[in-house]
Design a protein around this motif. Structure first.
Motif, PDB file in Angstrom:
ATOM      1  N   PRO A 194       0.807  -1.226   0.000  1.00  0.00           N
ATOM      2  CA  PRO A 194       0.000   0.000   0.000  1.00  0.00           C
ATOM      3  C   PRO A 194       0.841   1.276   0.000  1.00  0.00           C
ATOM      4  CG  PRO A 194      -0.879  -1.585   1.578  1.00  0.00           C
ATOM      5  CD  PRO A 194       0.437  -2.114   1.114  1.00  0.00           C
ATOM      6  N   ALA A 234      -7.963  -6.787   0.291  1.00  0.00           N
ATOM      7  CA  ALA A 234      -8.685  -6.365   1.496  1.00  0.00           C
ATOM      8  C   ALA A 234      -7.903  -5.302   2.248  1.00  0.00           C
ATOM      9  CB  ALA A 234      -8.937  -7.576   2.393  1.00  0.00           C
ATOM     10  N   LYS A 235      -6.603  -5.452   2.264  1.00  0.00           N
ATOM     11  CA  LYS A 235      -5.748  -4.454   2.927  1.00  0.00           C
ATOM     12  C   LYS A 235      -5.760  -3.132   2.152  1.00  0.00           C
ATOM     13  CE  LYS A 235      -1.832  -5.932   4.418  1.00  0.00           C
ATOM     14  NZ  LYS A 235      -1.980  -5.632   5.882  1.00  0.00           N
ATOM     15  N   LYS A 277      -8.060  -1.974   0.320  1.00  0.00           N
ATOM     16  CA  LYS A 277      -9.358  -1.321   0.470  1.00  0.00           C
ATOM     17  C   LYS A 277      -9.353  -0.384   1.662  1.00  0.00           C
ATOM     18  CE  LYS A 277     -14.313  -2.388   0.559  1.00  0.00           C
ATOM     19  NZ  LYS A 277     -15.323  -3.487   0.578  1.00  0.00           N
ATOM     20  N   GLU A 278      -8.669  -0.790   2.739  1.00  0.00           N
ATOM     21  CA  GLU A 278      -8.567   0.072   3.911  1.00  0.00           C
ATOM     22  C   GLU A 278      -7.761   1.323   3.605  1.00  0.00           C
ATOM     23  OE1 GLU A 278      -6.940  -2.255   7.043  1.00  0.00           O
ATOM     24  OE2 GLU A 278      -8.675  -3.595   7.201  1.00  0.00           O
ATOM     25  N   HIS A 279      -6.837   1.225   2.652  1.00  0.00           N
ATOM     26  CA  HIS A 279      -6.034   2.381   2.235  1.00  0.00           C
ATOM     27  C   HIS A 279      -6.693   3.148   1.091  1.00  0.00           C
ATOM     28  CE1 HIS A 279      -2.189   1.615   4.479  1.00  0.00           C
ATOM     29  NE2 HIS A 279      -2.722   0.413   4.566  1.00  0.00           N
ATOM     30  N   ARG A 280      -7.894   2.710   0.693  1.00  0.00           N
ATOM     31  CA  ARG A 280      -8.649   3.356  -0.382  1.00  0.00           C
ATOM     32  C   ARG A 280      -7.875   3.340  -1.701  1.00  0.00           C
ATOM     33  NH1 ARG A 280     -11.351   8.590   2.779  1.00  0.00           N
ATOM     34  NH2 ARG A 280     -12.388   7.347   4.406  1.00  0.00           N
ATOM     35  N   ARG A 299      -9.356  -8.001  14.235  1.00  0.00           N
ATOM     36  CA  ARG A 299      -9.888  -7.600  12.932  1.00  0.00           C
ATOM     37  C   ARG A 299      -9.238  -8.351  11.772  1.00  0.00           C
ATOM     38  NH1 ARG A 299      -9.219  -1.453  10.975  1.00  0.00           N
ATOM     39  NH2 ARG A 299      -7.054  -2.138  11.037  1.00  0.00           N
ATOM     40  N   SER A 300      -7.907  -8.485  11.801  1.00  0.00           N
ATOM     41  CA  SER A 300      -7.216  -9.149  10.694  1.00  0.00           C
ATOM     42  C   SER A 300      -7.541 -10.634  10.654  1.00  0.00           C
ATOM     43  CB  SER A 300      -5.704  -8.938  10.800  1.00  0.00           C
ATOM     44  OG  SER A 300      -5.212  -9.400  12.044  1.00  0.00           O
ATOM     45  N   ARG A 303     -11.092 -10.927   9.196  1.00  0.00           N
ATOM     46  CA  ARG A 303     -11.076 -10.597   7.766  1.00  0.00           C
ATOM     47  C   ARG A 303     -10.446 -11.723   6.944  1.00  0.00           C
ATOM     48  NH1 ARG A 303      -7.027  -6.088   6.821  1.00  0.00           N
ATOM     49  NH2 ARG A 303      -5.632  -7.882   6.900  1.00  0.00           N
ATOM     50  N   SER A 334       0.186   8.136  11.264  1.00  0.00           N
ATOM     51  CA  SER A 334      -0.041   8.541   9.881  1.00  0.00           C
ATOM     52  C   SER A 334       1.230   9.011   9.191  1.00  0.00           C
ATOM     53  CB  SER A 334      -1.080   9.665   9.827  1.00  0.00           C
ATOM     54  OG  SER A 334      -0.622  10.807  10.551  1.00  0.00           O
TER      55      SER A 334
END
Length: 564
Positions: free
Chosen positions: A95, A118-119, A121-124, A268-269, A272, A455
């Protein structure tokens, strides 16, 4: 083969025509952040792009990435990122690289790309993906790739054979040679032999277990050990594993079903990844076995199994929070906790800290050190010897491991007849050129740790970490004083505030008269000019000397002098 890593090569020369360049940016010298860049005819192919998890000496850091700087201005030259399997140390940094160029094609097996998507997607990030399977061949620019099935601790792992006009590279990824794997998918030694007969110019081999003699224990041998624990357990069972270890989760599900227990995924991981594995058919979930974690309160403890993350002692993972009583799940006397994982070097203290916390709560902790509840996903020395004898490579470059693992792997290659001068022991950032069938280290490029802290990416330096270590180990002292802007006289303070330095702050009263005197002398020497920085340095020296001599500490000292 030189085992002297003390000398770092100089700047590499320009790449000559007809030469294949190999640049490892992670995984050589550490366990984690695996990444290798191949360059040919001005084009780049990346194999793996993983993260490494921080040690205690890196406080506050979330992840450690490879250093992308060497390719930062050449991302348009990247043909693809080939991913050998879905573990975080091989896909976790993708990502962060795609933030720089989101349309780099991602190439990997079905499960690998499903975990990664899937990972992302969390980073858009919406990636461009190409699913490949064993036996498949596909070209990416000047790189012709053939994918080979290998057995590992996660399904769908692949080795990749890369052919260019300059020569061939066989990159194993992480692998072992389990002859009776749970999914029936063995390492394709016939393909290795076929490629070896055609000629492998550079064999890049997993080194993680190169120091371990013999053969890695098969996955099937773990099932009976888990089953015996389930049979004798009278209360709750908690199993901690990597969130991607599908095979171990399968064994837990099978044992739970056999003993009338329900399984709840925690973390969560874990939720998922197991959802993805089940949906794609890599995980066979027995009927009426998996429940939501919220349902465990309505069941007696002897019918409950919790499958959670945190096997490496991560403080924010489920198991660490359970040990710290900071989770909705609790453990106590009679409960059994199983650590179904190997220790990653550097995590020992964190893992044993969690173990001690769980045992202090009364739980029984079962781990690899006292029961056969886990086996490695990496080839041991005997398996590596077999591979060298099958492939018969012209050059060998050990990868994926600490320095001791790389050296041990190199010695195995030499024992099978690979000439010593054809064994390349490289570190992260070393540049290896394959020319006329000979692989040689020709230089080095920067390959620093890139820290992810919240971040921020790459903004934390080694100096920042040193400050954090000082704060954590030695404490903090702030000094404050006010001087007159007209006369220069000391009109307030000095005040001394300490945290984590001494139990009784009264110890600093002894230094206050000396500090006042030192400030007065410094002010008198300044005459008409006002230099608050000099006064701050005086305060730092006086207090630092006192704390060092009397308290045997070296805290961070922040002085502040203002004019009023």
């Amino acid at each position: 083969m030189s085992t002297d890593f003390s000398q770092r090569p100089g700047q590499p020369p320009a790449l000559e025509p007809g030469t294949l360049r190999v640049i490892p940016l992670g995984g050589l010298g550490d366990v984690g952040r695996n990444m290798t860049v191949l360059e040919f005819e001005g084009r780049l192919l990346i194999i793996d792009c993983g993260v490494m998890f921080p040690e205690e000496s890196q406080p506050g850091v979330d992840l450690i990435l490879p250093d992308f700087d060497i390719i930062a201005d050449r991302l348009d030259d990247v043909e693809a990122i080939v991913l050998t399997h879905g573990h975080e140390d091989h896909i976790g940094a993708v990502p962060y690289l795609l933030r720089r160029r989101p349309d780099i094609p991602l190439v990997g097996s079905q499960l690998t790309l499903a975990f990664l998507e899937a990972k992302l997607k969390e980073h858009r990030i919406r990636p461009v993906t190409t699913v490949v399977a064993e036996g498949q061949q596909q070209s990416f620019g000047p790189f012709d790739c053939e994918f080979v099935a290998v057995n590992h601790s996660i399904p769908d792992a692949l080795a990749v054979h890369v052919t260019t006009a300059a020569g061939t590279v066989l990159h194993t990824g992480d692998f072992k040679m389990d002859q009776l794997p749970l999914d029936g998918r063995i390492t394709d030694l016939r393909a290795f032999a076929r490629l070896g007969e055609a000629g492998v110019d550079l064999f890049m081999t997993d080194s993680t277990n190169a120091e371990v003699p013999g053969f890695t224990v098969g996955e099937q041998e773990i099932g009976p050990a888990l089953d015996s624990i389930f049979a004798r357990a009278t209360q709750k069972i908690v199993v901690a594993s990597f969130a991607s270890h599908v095979h171990r989760v399968q064994q837990v599900l099978d044992s739970a079903a056999a003993h009338g227990r329900k399984v709840a995924f925690v973390g969560r991981s874990m939720v998922r990844n197991m959802g993805i594995a089940s949906e794609l058919g890599y995980l066979d979930v027995p009927a009426d076995t998996v429940i939501d974690v919220k349902q465990i309160d309505s069941l007696p403890d002897d019918q409950v199994v919790l499958m959670c993350t945190g096997s490496q002692g991560e403080p924010m993972a489920a198991l660490g929070r359970i040990a710290n009583r900071d989770h909705r799940v609790s453990v106590g006397p009679g409960d059994v906790v199983i650590l179904a994982s190997s220790l990653i070097p550097g995590n020992e203290n964190a893992v044993y800290g969690v173990v001690n916390g769980l045992m202090a709560l009364g739980a029984e902790v079962v781990h690899k050190g006292n029961a056969e509840v886990h086996t490695s996903g990496h080839a041991s020395a005997g398996e590596l010897l077999y591979c060298y004898n099958i492939v018969r490579p012209r050059n060998v470059m050990p990868i994926h491991g600490e320095v001791r693992h790389l050296i041990a792997n190199g010695k195995l290659a030499e024992a099978t007849g690979v000439p010593r001068e054809r064994i390349v022991l490289a570190r992260d950032g070393h540049v290896v050129d394959l020319q006329d069938g000979i692989a040689t280290v020709v230089g080095a490029v920067p390959s620093e740790y890139v820290y992810v802290d919240g971040s921020s990416v790459g903004q934390i330096s080694e100096s920042d970490l040193k400050d954090r270590r000082i704060l954590g180990d030695e404490g903090f002292i702030s000094l404050f004083a006010v001087v007159s802007s007209e006369t220069g006289a000391l009109i307030a303070g000095p005040e001394i505030h300490a945290r984590g330095v001494a139990e009784d702050t009264a110890v600093f009263e002894k230094i206050r008269p000396e500090l006042v005197s030192a400030l007065a002398n410094a002010i008198a020497e300044q005459a008409d000019r006002r230099d608050t920085h000099q006064l701050q340095q005086v305060m730092r020296r006086v207090v630092g000397r006192y704390v060092g001599q009397r308290l045997r500490r070296r805290p961070m000292i922040i002085p502040l002098v203002i004019e009023s």
